[in-house]
Design an enzyme around this catalytic site. Structure first.
Site, PDB file in Angstrom:
ATOM      1  N   LYS A  35       0.881  -1.072   0.017  1.00 22.95           N
ATOM      2  CA  LYS A  35       0.065  -0.024   0.088  1.00 22.95           C
ATOM      3  C   LYS A  35       0.838   1.073  -0.038  1.00 22.95           C
ATOM      4  O   LYS A  35       0.284   2.380  -0.360  1.00 22.95           O
ATOM      5  CB  LYS A  35      -1.212  -0.145   1.240  1.00 22.95           C
ATOM      6  CG  LYS A  35      -0.354  -0.134   2.382  1.00 22.95           C
ATOM      7  CD  LYS A  35      -1.500  -0.047   3.645  1.00 22.95           C
ATOM      8  CE  LYS A  35      -0.959  -0.144   4.785  1.00 22.95           C
ATOM      9  NZ  LYS A  35       0.345   0.318   5.378  1.00 22.95           N
ATOM     10  N   GLY A  39       9.758  -2.025   0.557  1.00 19.66           N
ATOM     11  CA  GLY A  39      10.881  -1.623   1.550  1.00 19.66           C
ATOM     12  C   GLY A  39      10.388  -1.553   2.946  1.00 19.66           C
ATOM     13  O   GLY A  39      11.213  -1.763   3.907  1.00 19.66           O
ATOM     14  N   LYS A  51      19.967   4.493  10.411  1.00 11.92           N
ATOM     15  CA  LYS A  51      21.500   4.412  10.225  1.00 11.92           C
ATOM     16  C   LYS A  51      22.211   5.372   9.468  1.00 11.92           C
ATOM     17  O   LYS A  51      23.306   5.572   9.541  1.00 11.92           O
ATOM     18  CB  LYS A  51      21.808   2.925   9.910  1.00 11.92           C
ATOM     19  CG  LYS A  51      21.861   1.812  10.819  1.00 11.92           C
ATOM     20  CD  LYS A  51      20.705   1.513  11.614  1.00 11.92           C
ATOM     21  CE  LYS A  51      20.036   1.687  12.778  1.00 11.92           C
ATOM     22  NZ  LYS A  51      18.838   1.296  13.427  1.00 11.92           N
ATOM     23  N   GLY A 117      -4.175  -4.872   0.470  1.00 12.88           N
ATOM     24  CA  GLY A 117      -4.507  -6.345  -0.080  1.00 12.88           C
ATOM     25  C   GLY A 117      -5.621  -6.644   1.213  1.00 12.88           C
ATOM     26  O   GLY A 117      -5.451  -6.510   2.384  1.00 12.88           O
ATOM     27  N   ILE A 191      14.463   1.386  20.053  1.00 13.54           N
ATOM     28  CA  ILE A 191      14.306   2.818  19.185  1.00 13.54           C
ATOM     29  C   ILE A 191      14.700   3.998  20.475  1.00 13.54           C
ATOM     30  O   ILE A 191      15.272   4.925  19.945  1.00 13.54           O
ATOM     31  CB  ILE A 191      12.662   2.896  18.963  1.00 13.54           C
ATOM     32  CG1 ILE A 191      12.622   2.009  17.791  1.00 13.54           C
ATOM     33  CG2 ILE A 191      12.491   4.379  18.243  1.00 13.54           C
ATOM     34  CD1 ILE A 191      11.174   1.641  17.073  1.00 13.54           C
ATOM     35  N   ALA A 341      14.311  -6.954  10.948  1.00 12.99           N
ATOM     36  CA  ALA A 341      14.090  -7.000   9.564  1.00 12.99           C
ATOM     37  C   ALA A 341      14.788  -8.401   9.180  1.00 12.99           C
ATOM     38  O   ALA A 341      14.381  -8.984   8.364  1.00 12.99           O
ATOM     39  CB  ALA A 341      14.936  -5.783   8.832  1.00 12.99           C
ATOM     40  N   HIS A 465      45.662  -9.477  11.612  1.00 11.02           N
ATOM     41  CA  HIS A 465      46.036  -8.520  12.414  1.00 11.02           C
ATOM     42  C   HIS A 465      46.348  -7.102  11.753  1.00 11.02           C
ATOM     43  O   HIS A 465      47.186  -7.471  10.529  1.00 11.02           O
ATOM     44  CB  HIS A 465      47.242  -9.038  13.099  1.00 11.02           C
ATOM     45  CG  HIS A 465      48.093  -7.938  14.085  1.00 11.02           C
ATOM     46  ND1 HIS A 465      47.315  -7.583  15.297  1.00 11.02           N
ATOM     47  CD2 HIS A 465      49.003  -7.233  13.920  1.00 11.02           C
ATOM     48  CE1 HIS A 465      48.145  -6.644  15.779  1.00 11.02           C
ATOM     49  NE2 HIS A 465      49.322  -6.388  15.245  1.00 11.02           N
TER      50      HIS A 465
HETATM   51  P1  NAD Z   1      10.624  -1.881  22.643  1.00 11.96           P
HETATM   52  O1  NAD Z   1       9.587  -2.796  22.874  1.00 11.96           O
HETATM   53  O2  NAD Z   1      12.158  -2.520  22.300  1.00 11.96           O
HETATM   54  O3  NAD Z   1      10.653  -1.011  23.726  1.00 11.96           O
HETATM   55  C1  NAD Z   1       9.655  -0.184  24.207  1.00 11.96           C
HETATM   56  C2  NAD Z   1      10.039   0.123  25.796  1.00 11.96           C
HETATM   57  O4  NAD Z   1       9.088   1.140  26.138  1.00 11.96           O
HETATM   58  C3  NAD Z   1       9.837  -0.893  26.737  1.00 11.96           C
HETATM   59  O5  NAD Z   1      11.170  -0.984  27.474  1.00 11.96           O
HETATM   60  C4  NAD Z   1       8.624  -0.487  27.669  1.00 11.96           C
HETATM   61  O6  NAD Z   1       8.825  -0.966  28.782  1.00 11.96           O
HETATM   62  C5  NAD Z   1       8.784   1.017  27.410  1.00 11.96           C
HETATM   63  N1  NAD Z   1       7.219   1.383  27.824  1.00 11.96           N
HETATM   64  C6  NAD Z   1       5.915   0.937  27.532  1.00 11.96           C
HETATM   65  N2  NAD Z   1       5.133   1.895  27.867  1.00 11.96           N
HETATM   66  C7  NAD Z   1       5.547   2.789  28.717  1.00 11.96           C
HETATM   67  C8  NAD Z   1       4.992   3.761  29.437  1.00 11.96           C
HETATM   68  N3  NAD Z   1       3.774   4.122  29.585  1.00 11.96           N
HETATM   69  N4  NAD Z   1       6.014   4.581  30.102  1.00 11.96           N
HETATM   70  C9  NAD Z   1       7.263   4.498  29.950  1.00 11.96           C
HETATM   71  N5  NAD Z   1       7.940   3.314  29.248  1.00 11.96           N
HETATM   72  C10 NAD Z   1       6.913   2.495  28.513  1.00 11.96           C
HETATM   73  O7  NAD Z   1      10.168  -1.186  21.399  1.00 11.96           O
HETATM   74  P2  NAD Z   1      10.717  -0.079  20.533  1.00 11.96           P
HETATM   75  O8  NAD Z   1      12.178   0.558  21.050  1.00 11.96           O
HETATM   76  O9  NAD Z   1       9.610   0.867  20.187  1.00 11.96           O
HETATM   77  O10 NAD Z   1      11.245  -0.754  19.160  1.00 11.96           O
HETATM   78  C11 NAD Z   1       9.928  -1.357  18.359  1.00 11.96           C
HETATM   79  C12 NAD Z   1      10.440  -2.864  17.689  1.00 11.96           C
HETATM   80  O11 NAD Z   1      11.616  -2.184  16.755  1.00 11.96           O
HETATM   81  C13 NAD Z   1      11.170  -3.702  18.606  1.00 11.96           C
HETATM   82  O12 NAD Z   1      10.945  -4.883  18.163  1.00 11.96           O
HETATM   83  C14 NAD Z   1      12.738  -3.581  17.835  1.00 11.96           C
HETATM   84  O13 NAD Z   1      13.329  -4.611  18.100  1.00 11.96           O
HETATM   85  C15 NAD Z   1      12.701  -3.024  16.584  1.00 11.96           C
HETATM   86  N6  NAD Z   1      13.896  -2.162  16.421  1.00 11.96           N
HETATM   87  C16 NAD Z   1      14.930  -2.805  16.175  1.00 11.96           C
HETATM   88  C17 NAD Z   1      16.084  -2.066  15.963  1.00 11.96           C
HETATM   89  C18 NAD Z   1      17.495  -2.722  15.683  1.00 11.96           C
HETATM   90  O14 NAD Z   1      17.616  -3.992  15.513  1.00 11.96           O
HETATM   91  N7  NAD Z   1      18.613  -2.043  15.760  1.00 11.96           N
HETATM   92  C19 NAD Z   1      16.173  -0.541  15.779  1.00 11.96           C
HETATM   93  C20 NAD Z   1      14.852  -0.101  16.180  1.00 11.96           C
HETATM   94  C21 NAD Z   1      13.779  -0.924  16.350  1.00 11.96           C
END
Ligand code: NAD
Length: 490
Positions: A35, A39, A51, A117, A191, A341, A465
């Site tokens: 939609k 990517g 990144k 979809g 994040i 991903a 090395h």
């Molecule tokens: P996350 O689940 O990693 O973290 C969210 C955090 O918010 C948790 O620690 C939670 O306890 C906290 N939280 C929830 N409600 C709250 C509240 N009311 N007050 C305060 N804290 C609260 O989620 P994310 O960081 O949003 O990431 C989302 C997804 O994206 C994840 O599955 C992550 O693995 C993926 N991601 C991966 C990468 C990477 O691989 N480098 C980078 C970015 C995102």
């Protein structure tokens, strides 16, 4: 009449588009329904744009310490980020990579249907074009197999004030026009922490509010403790055990600021109310970013109508990626198994290989986790606290980057390689790295965990090395009976 395909894939993110390419390589006639842009989250608003921005931040950090490398800058105070240019480069990189995937679709003759979809039956999908009208020839696709790869959407925090001006999320922060003087990040997950590591060096005062007792809870405790020192050095304030309950405009302060009584608070436009063990508290900032997780995207997919099993909103699929409905598969974030991903892509390949008669199950034992902070964090396998909790007998071997020649040459000595080994044979059960290029270094250890390589075997592999990878060999050597690292003595 409906167009017929071997496989129709709903969603063109890293799960769906990789599945489409792999399926075509195996000889299938494939359609992808998307939609938005090809990517998905990864290319458009996730991994790739962040990144790209992080690279700009690293350049800024390097320039600020140019003097350490013997490079003189006449007016260091003039080194500053230009957000417009950083964002323009981010857009160019995203466009280039999206165009690359579009080009691959053309080269592989994958039919791309732009629209939403919806499952009509286990082998029919309708496509509603994004404009809302249904174009007659695109109304229905017929496919012998369907793969759901619709990904996830940002979870909303159901609290008062969430729609106020200045409250942003991981999508809208990518369109920032000006750097806020201060930012509260709700959520200390991946994040939240990655964005803290972007915004603080750019000059924004960052505060993280995390509801749980720790930030980055899935990270190994020892690595997290070391990493928190770096966050502190950046000036990021972290409040844990802080459950956010409401956001409101900072009216009184703003009035004072307007009168010129408190110029410092001029930028503090939002007040966040949160509760901790000590009781109700507040924090103020110019902007608030919400990063409290992502939820599977199943809206309007028609799952219930055709009897697909799902748990809350996540579609349930097995290790062959099959759902309970025959010929219907689900991969990636929509299954909520592991929202990464590279996992979605791997699951996509498993799904199409099963469809095309090459039986395969997804192996979740060795999945790399990478966090693009400075220093970077990367891991594979369980954390030490998880091993303890499950009663596995293990031993630990570590090597610090401060003792590694290559790390000293690049002046990036903070961090360690930590290996968790089985107590008896010394098999590598898990690895946790904090340090330079950790997100690339982890690949060797993913192989080690997957192939159940022992510390002794790994220590005997010749590493070039001077490279950062020698830290892995040294850590492995420390796990061999009767041996210890060459360049470090406790
Ligand atoms: P996350 O689940 O990693 O973290 C969210 C955090 O918010 C948790 O620690 C939670 O306890 C906290 N939280 C929830 N409600 C709250 C509240 N009311 N007050 C305060 N804290 C609260 O989620 P994310 O960081 O949003 O990431 C989302 C997804 O994206 C994840 O599955 C992550 O693995 C993926 N991601 C991966 C990468 C990477 O691989 N480098 C980078 C970015 C995102």
């Amino acid at each position: 009449m409906a167009v017929k395909y071997d496989i129709a894939i709903v969603g063109g993110g890293p799960g769906g588009y990789v599945a489409a390419i792999r399926a075509t390589q195996l000889g299938a006639k494939v359609a992808v329904i998307e939609k938005e842009r090809l990517g998905g989250t990864c290319l458009n608003v996730g991994c790739i744009p962040t990144k790209t921005i992080i690279k700009s931040v690293r350049v800024l950090e390097e320039m600020r310490r140019a003097d350490r490398f013997g490079i003189e800058v006449d007016h260091p105070e003039t080194i500053r980020p230009n957000l417009e240019k950083i964002m323009a480069r981010k857009d160019a990189v995203v466009n280039q990579l999206v165009a690359g995937v579009e080009g691959l679709f053309k080269a592989y003759k994958i039919d791309l249907y732009k629209g939403r979809g919806r499952l009509l039956s286990p082998n029919r999908v309708s496509v509603e074009t994004t404009s809302g009208s249904i174009s007659p020839e695109l109304t229905e696709l017929e496919a012998s197999n369907i793969i759901l790869a619709t990904g996830s959407a940002i979870s909303r925090l159901p609290i008062p004030g969430i729609d106020l001006d200045g409250v942003i999320d991981s999508n809208t922060i990518l369109s920032l026009k000006e750097l806020p003087q201060s930012l509260i990040i709700i959520g200390g997950g991946i994040i939240g922490v990655e964005w803290a590591g972007i915004m603080a060096p750019l000059g924004t005062k960052v505060t993280i509010l995390e509801a749980l007792p720790n930030i980055l809870l899935p990270v190994d405790d020892e690595i997290r403790q070391r990493f928190q020192v770096s966050l502190k050095k950046l000036g990021v304030v972290v409040n844990t055990g802080a459950k956010v309950e409401a956001i409101e405009p900072t009216i009184s302060r703003r009035t004072e600021a307007t009168r010129g009584l408190d110029p410092h608070s001029q930028s503090e436009k939002l007040t966040v109310h949160f509760s901790t063990a000590k009781g109700p508290q507040t924090a103020t900032a110019q902007m608030v970013m919400v990063a409290v997780g992502r939820s599977p995207y199943t809206e309007g997919l028609g799952l219930a109508e055709i009897g697909v099993n799902f748990n809350r909103r996540a579609v349930i699929s097995n290790e062959r990626m099959e759902t309970n409905v025959e010929h219907l598969y689900a991969i990636g974030d929509v299954t909520q198994r592991i929202m990464l991903a590279h996992v979605a892509s791997a699951e996509g390949e498993v799904a199409v290989e099963n469809i095309m008669g090459h039986s395969r199950v997804m192996d979740y034992r060795a999945i790399p986790n990478c966090i693009y902070t400075n220093p970077e964090l990367a891991s594979v396998g369980p954390t030490e606290q998880e091993l303890k909790a499950t009663g596995v007998r293990y031993k630990v071997s570590k090597f610090p980057f401060s003792a590694l020649g290559r790390a000293v040459t690049i002046d990036e000595t903070s961090g360690i390689v930590k290996l968790l080994l089985s107590e008896d044979k010394g098999e590598i059960l898990a690895a946790h790295i904090m340090g330079p290029d950790a997100t690339d270094l982890i690949a060797e250890l993913v192989l080690a965990v997957k192939e159940q390589i022992t510390a002794e075997e790994l220590s005997q592999i010749v590493h070039a090395h001077p490279t950062l990878s020698e830290a892995i060999q040294e850590a492995a050597l420390g796990g061999v009976k009767g041996a210890s690292p060459i360049h470090f003595k406790r």
